[in-house]
Every structure is written in C-alpha cells, then in structure tokens.
Scaffold this active site. Structure first.
Site, PDB file in Angstrom:
ATOM      1  N   CYS A 102       0.902  -1.167   0.010  1.00  0.00           N
ATOM      2  CA  CYS A 102       0.021   0.055  -0.071  1.00  0.00           C
ATOM      3  C   CYS A 102       0.676   1.085   0.157  1.00  0.00           C
ATOM      4  CB  CYS A 102      -0.891  -0.023   1.207  1.00  0.00           C
ATOM      5  SG  CYS A 102      -2.089  -1.266   1.009  1.00  0.00           S
ATOM      6  N   GLU A 127       0.499   3.954   1.766  1.00  0.00           N
ATOM      7  CA  GLU A 127       0.785   4.368   3.103  1.00  0.00           C
ATOM      8  C   GLU A 127       2.065   3.552   3.809  1.00  0.00           C
ATOM      9  OE1 GLU A 127      -1.921   3.336   1.974  1.00  0.00           O
ATOM     10  OE2 GLU A 127      -3.771   3.851   3.161  1.00  0.00           O
TER      11      GLU A 127
HETATM   12 ZN    ZN Z   1      -3.397  -0.431   2.769  1.00  0.00          ZN
END
Ligand code: ZN
Length: 145
Positions: free
Chosen positions: A60, A62
């Site tokens: 991801c 993030e």
């Molecule tokens: Zn995620």
C-alpha cells in the site's frame, strides 16, 4: 484532540502532496493510490502503492510513505496521514479522491503511532479521525496494555 476535526491548511497541503505523488507516478493497474504522511516535526513523506502480479506482494501507498520516513528520519512518527485514489481511465469521476486506509494499513499506522490522525472521506469533504477510532479492538500478541 477532538474526536473529529476539520482540515487545516497544512492538512490540505498534505492531501495535495498525496495527489501530486499519484498524479506523477500513476500507472493503470500498478500505481493508483498515493499517500502522504506528516511527522510532528512537519516533514512530509509521500508514497504510491506498488501493485504486483502476485497479489499478496502488493504494498500500500501508506506503507511506502512510512518506509521512506523510517529510512530518512529513522524514528518515524505519524502526526497525520492520508491516502488518495487516482481514477482509472474508464472511471467517469475523474477526481483524485481521499480514500480510507485498508484494514492492514490501519494496523500499520497504529503500530507506528497510536496517536496518528487520519484524513478520511466524509459526506461533503474529508475529515480527520484518530487512528484508534478506525481500529477498535486492535490485534495484539499478548494481553491488552
Ligand atoms: Zn492499505
């Protein structure tokens, strides 16, 4: 901190940083989400998701932003974090919109900073919530501390 807060100018700049990251690195089916996190010292780190042919290898946005913060400043804290999704070519809505962090990212954000604030979508415009509000009954390896 209030449980829900309105966005400050700095928070809007954080969203803009996430948008700029995915706008620059967007690749259909491979990089579609951008993220930006701000540390308490005011530094901003951005990331984009890394999709993978083998789905479980995907990472991801993030996590990429957090990884950059850890490498660059070591003891990384997350004052505020946001993710945005770039539309695919077939999407009618062309806006790069704020999205909620996935469940795994909620765990990750909490692990690195239990006081992190997260910008999430809301009815009219994004809002800020504490990570703990997005992760009730967080997983722990032992007894609750
Ligand atoms: Zn995620």
């Amino acid at each position: 901190m209030k449980r829900t807060a309105r966005l400050s100018a700095a928070d809007k700049r954080l969203i803009a940083a996430a948008r700029a990251a995915i706008k620059r690195r967007y690749r259909d089916d491979w990089q579609e989400v951008g993220a930006a996190l701000r540390t308490r010292s005011g530094k901003i780190f951005t990331g984009v998701n890394l999709d993978a042919y083998l789905g479980r290898m995907a990472v991801c946005a993030e996590a990429v932003a957090l990884g950059r913060a850890v490498v660059d400043v070591g003891d990384a804290d997350i004052e505020t974090i946001v993710a945005v999704r770039h539309p695919s070519p077939q999407d009618k809505d062309r806006r790069i919109a704020v999205v909620s962090p996935c469940g795994a990212c909620r765990e990750l954000i909490f692990d690195y900073d239990r006081n992190a604030r997260v910008i999430v979508p809301d009815v009219k415009s994004p809002k800020i919530v504490p990570i703990a509000d997005l992760l009730p009954n967080k997983y722990t390896r032992g007894p609750q501390r």
